[in-house]
Design a protein around this motif. Structure first.
Motif, mmCIF file in Angstrom:
data_model
loop_
_atom_site.group_PDB
_atom_site.id
_atom_site.type_symbol
_atom_site.label_atom_id
_atom_site.label_comp_id
_atom_site.label_asym_id
_atom_site.label_seq_id
_atom_site.Cartn_x
_atom_site.Cartn_y
_atom_site.Cartn_z
ATOM 1 N N UNK A 1 11.998 -6.076 -21.225
ATOM 2 C CA UNK A 1 11.119 -7.241 -21.163
ATOM 3 C C UNK A 1 10.380 -7.276 -19.851
ATOM 4 N N UNK A 2 10.925 -6.614 -18.914
ATOM 5 C CA UNK A 2 10.386 -6.742 -17.577
ATOM 6 C C UNK A 2 8.998 -6.190 -17.430
ATOM 7 N N UNK A 3 8.842 -4.982 -17.032
ATOM 8 C CA UNK A 3 7.518 -4.474 -16.735
ATOM 9 C C UNK A 3 7.338 -4.210 -15.263
ATOM 10 N N UNK A 4 8.360 -4.465 -14.475
ATOM 11 C CA UNK A 4 8.325 -4.165 -13.038
ATOM 12 C C UNK A 4 7.045 -4.686 -12.388
ATOM 13 N N UNK A 5 6.830 -5.982 -12.461
ATOM 14 C CA UNK A 5 5.601 -6.565 -11.956
ATOM 15 C C UNK A 5 5.443 -6.381 -10.451
ATOM 16 N N UNK A 6 6.524 -6.521 -9.732
ATOM 17 C CA UNK A 6 6.429 -6.395 -8.279
ATOM 18 C C UNK A 6 6.129 -4.964 -7.872
ATOM 19 N N UNK A 7 6.753 -3.999 -8.558
ATOM 20 C CA UNK A 7 6.453 -2.597 -8.273
ATOM 21 C C UNK A 7 4.990 -2.296 -8.547
ATOM 22 N N UNK A 8 4.471 -2.852 -9.642
ATOM 23 C CA UNK A 8 3.069 -2.620 -9.990
ATOM 24 C C UNK A 8 2.143 -3.206 -8.929
ATOM 25 N N UNK A 9 2.465 -4.401 -8.431
ATOM 26 C CA UNK A 9 1.647 -5.015 -7.383
ATOM 27 C C UNK A 9 1.663 -4.175 -6.116
ATOM 28 N N UNK A 10 2.842 -3.673 -5.749
ATOM 29 C CA UNK A 10 2.958 -2.845 -4.545
ATOM 30 C C UNK A 10 2.174 -1.552 -4.707
ATOM 31 N N UNK A 11 2.300 -0.927 -5.885
ATOM 32 C CA UNK A 11 1.575 0.314 -6.149
ATOM 33 C C UNK A 11 0.065 0.083 -6.125
ATOM 34 N N UNK A 12 -0.372 -1.050 -6.670
ATOM 35 C CA UNK A 12 -1.799 -1.357 -6.661
ATOM 36 C C UNK A 12 -2.315 -1.505 -5.232
ATOM 37 N N UNK A 13 -1.531 -2.140 -4.378
ATOM 38 C CA UNK A 13 -1.938 -2.296 -2.980
ATOM 39 C C UNK A 13 -2.076 -0.935 -2.306
ATOM 40 N N UNK A 14 -1.159 -0.019 -2.593
ATOM 41 C CA UNK A 14 -1.243 1.327 -2.028
ATOM 42 C C UNK A 14 -2.496 2.054 -2.523
ATOM 43 N N UNK A 15 -2.771 1.921 -3.810
ATOM 44 C CA UNK A 15 -3.938 2.596 -4.391
ATOM 45 C C UNK A 15 -5.224 2.096 -3.733
ATOM 46 N N UNK A 16 -5.341 0.795 -3.598
ATOM 47 C CA UNK A 16 -6.555 0.227 -2.993
ATOM 48 C C UNK A 16 -6.688 0.677 -1.536
ATOM 49 N N UNK B 1 14.672 0.235 0.862
ATOM 50 C CA UNK B 1 14.628 -1.012 1.620
ATOM 51 C C UNK B 1 13.782 -2.063 0.916
ATOM 52 N N UNK B 2 12.676 -1.641 0.321
ATOM 53 C CA UNK B 2 11.832 -2.595 -0.404
ATOM 54 C C UNK B 2 12.567 -3.182 -1.597
ATOM 55 N N UNK C 1 15.803 -3.530 -1.882
ATOM 56 C CA UNK C 1 16.812 -4.448 -1.372
ATOM 57 C C UNK C 1 16.196 -5.770 -0.937
ATOM 58 N N UNK C 2 15.054 -5.703 -0.247
ATOM 59 C CA UNK C 2 14.394 -6.927 0.211
ATOM 60 C C UNK C 2 13.909 -7.767 -0.971
ATOM 61 N N UNK C 3 13.380 -7.101 -2.000
ATOM 62 C CA UNK C 3 12.920 -7.833 -3.180
ATOM 63 C C UNK C 3 14.084 -8.497 -3.895
ATOM 64 N N UNK C 4 15.228 -7.799 -3.931
ATOM 65 C CA UNK C 4 16.409 -8.385 -4.575
ATOM 66 C C UNK C 4 16.876 -9.616 -3.815
ATOM 67 N N UNK C 5 16.870 -9.535 -2.485
ATOM 68 C CA UNK C 5 17.275 -10.678 -1.663
ATOM 69 C C UNK C 5 16.298 -11.835 -1.843
ATOM 70 N N UNK C 6 14.998 -11.516 -1.850
ATOM 71 C CA UNK C 6 13.978 -12.561 -1.968
ATOM 72 C C UNK C 6 13.983 -13.223 -3.330
ATOM 73 N N UNK C 7 14.458 -12.519 -4.353
ATOM 74 C CA UNK C 7 14.377 -13.027 -5.723
ATOM 75 C C UNK C 7 15.662 -13.706 -6.189
ATOM 76 N N UNK C 8 16.718 -13.688 -5.371
ATOM 77 C CA UNK C 8 18.008 -14.205 -5.823
ATOM 78 C C UNK C 8 18.562 -15.257 -4.865
#
Length: 344
Positions: A1-16, A159-160, A162-169
């Protein structure tokens, strides 16, 4: 169900960011190539800039970052080999930033393969690296850069994550927090409409929790919250999403469950909390509101209906389950569980 939205946002920032660096960094060299009469290399530089720029725009418009990142990494890898072949030793200098970019843009295994192909292809160019010593020095330095880039990419991703897990929980209960709930609701809504499957939301609040804190202290209140969180996890599925919305209020996202199933889950959790959770000799209870998602509505509207149902449960005496009125109408043709009507 997910779709890894945060990973996609991070990848998009790198691409840009990478696309901007390529366009700004390579365009002046392309202009210089044409001015110096090196038209073939200039055309190659412009082709790289154009392809990368088009890839960034496409990724931005479609939101598809993975394929675009792979295309960009492959294009730059091929381009730097051709530039080295056409431009001689000066063209070899482009290999090093490309190796770093590969490990930032694509998964480490893909980056390692691309980088190995680049290093091997350039090392075989006798016109560029004329002696065995030059080939050896180039191979050693580029492999070292690739290894450092590999380790950096691995550590950064770890590290990213881990930080996302901490920020989301929530640190006390381990449940996802309100911020993460917004993304989960949107993903659940999209899945529900695409698959034409029901999805429901429970919002529940512990009754008289302030009195527990006042009588037994905040540490005891925290232990109650942990007990409730553990109980919810024991009696829900892996695909269900559990949230702490703040204080003593929680949420549970239940994909694939119609109103009848939601009511049964809510009653199970309510009765389990009443029978199993204690603070000293004090019985802990909770009020539950539930709402099924109605296609086309907003996430805020859906959550608000569940909240209002929970507040209604509070007004009607607490320690009970209330089904949102809109969910009742949507489920008018569903078969009700025995005794449901009396309980609501």
């Amino acid at each position: 169900m997910r779709g890894n939205l945060k990973d996609a946002d991070f990848k998009m920032a790198l691409i840009v960011a990478f696309g901007a660096f390529v366009v700004i960094g390579v365009t002046p060299f392309a202009i210089y190539r044409f001015a110096a009469g090196q038209r073939l290399i200039g055309i190659l530089d412009l082709a790289i800039v154009t392809t990368i720029g088009f890839g960034v725009l496409r990724a931005w418009r479609t939101g598809r970052s993975e394929r675009t990142a792979l295309l960009m990494a492959a294009m730059c890898s091929i381009g730097c080999v051709l530039v080295a072949y056409l431009g001689g030793l000066a063209g070899v200098l482009w290999v090093y930033p490309v190796l770093l970019a590969n490990f930032l843009l694509v998964p480490r295994l893909h980056a390692a393969v691309l980088s190995a192909l680049v290093i091997g292809s350039v090392a075989m160019l006798d016109s560029v690296l004329a002696t065995l010593l030059h080939k050896a020095m180039f191979s050693v330095t580029t492999v070292e850069v690739s290894l450092f880039a590999y380790v950096f990419a691995w550590r950064s991703e770890s590290q990213r994550t881990q930080l996302e897990a901490v920020a989301a929980h929530d640190p006390l209960t381990g449940a996802s927090n309100r911020r993460n709930m917004a993304a989960e609701l949107k993903a659940a809504m999209a899945d529900s409409e695409r698959e034409r499957a029901p999805v429901g939301l429970l919002v529940f609040d512990l009754d008289h929790f302030k009195a527990i804190n006042d009588s037994f202290g905040h540490e005891a209140g925290d232990r109650v919250l942990v007990q409730v969180a553990e109980l919810v996890r024991r009696h829900t599925r892996k695909q269900d999403r559990f949230f702490r919305l703040g204080g003593e209020e929680f949420g549970l996202l239940v994909p694939g469950a119609d109103t009848t199933v939601l009511r049964r889950i809510a009653e199970t959790l309510r009765s389990r909390v009443e029978s199993e959770v204690r603070c000293g000799e004090r019985v802990v209870t909770m009020s539950v509101g539930l709402a099924s998602y109605c296609p086309g509505e907003s996430a805020g509207s859906w959550q608000r209906r569940a909240d209002l149902a929970m507040y209604q449960a509070k007004r009607e005496g607490r320690n009970r389950v209330v089904v949102d009125a809109g969910s009742k109408h949507a489920a008018a043709r569903e078969t009700k569980a025995p005794g449901d009507a009396a309980k609501s």
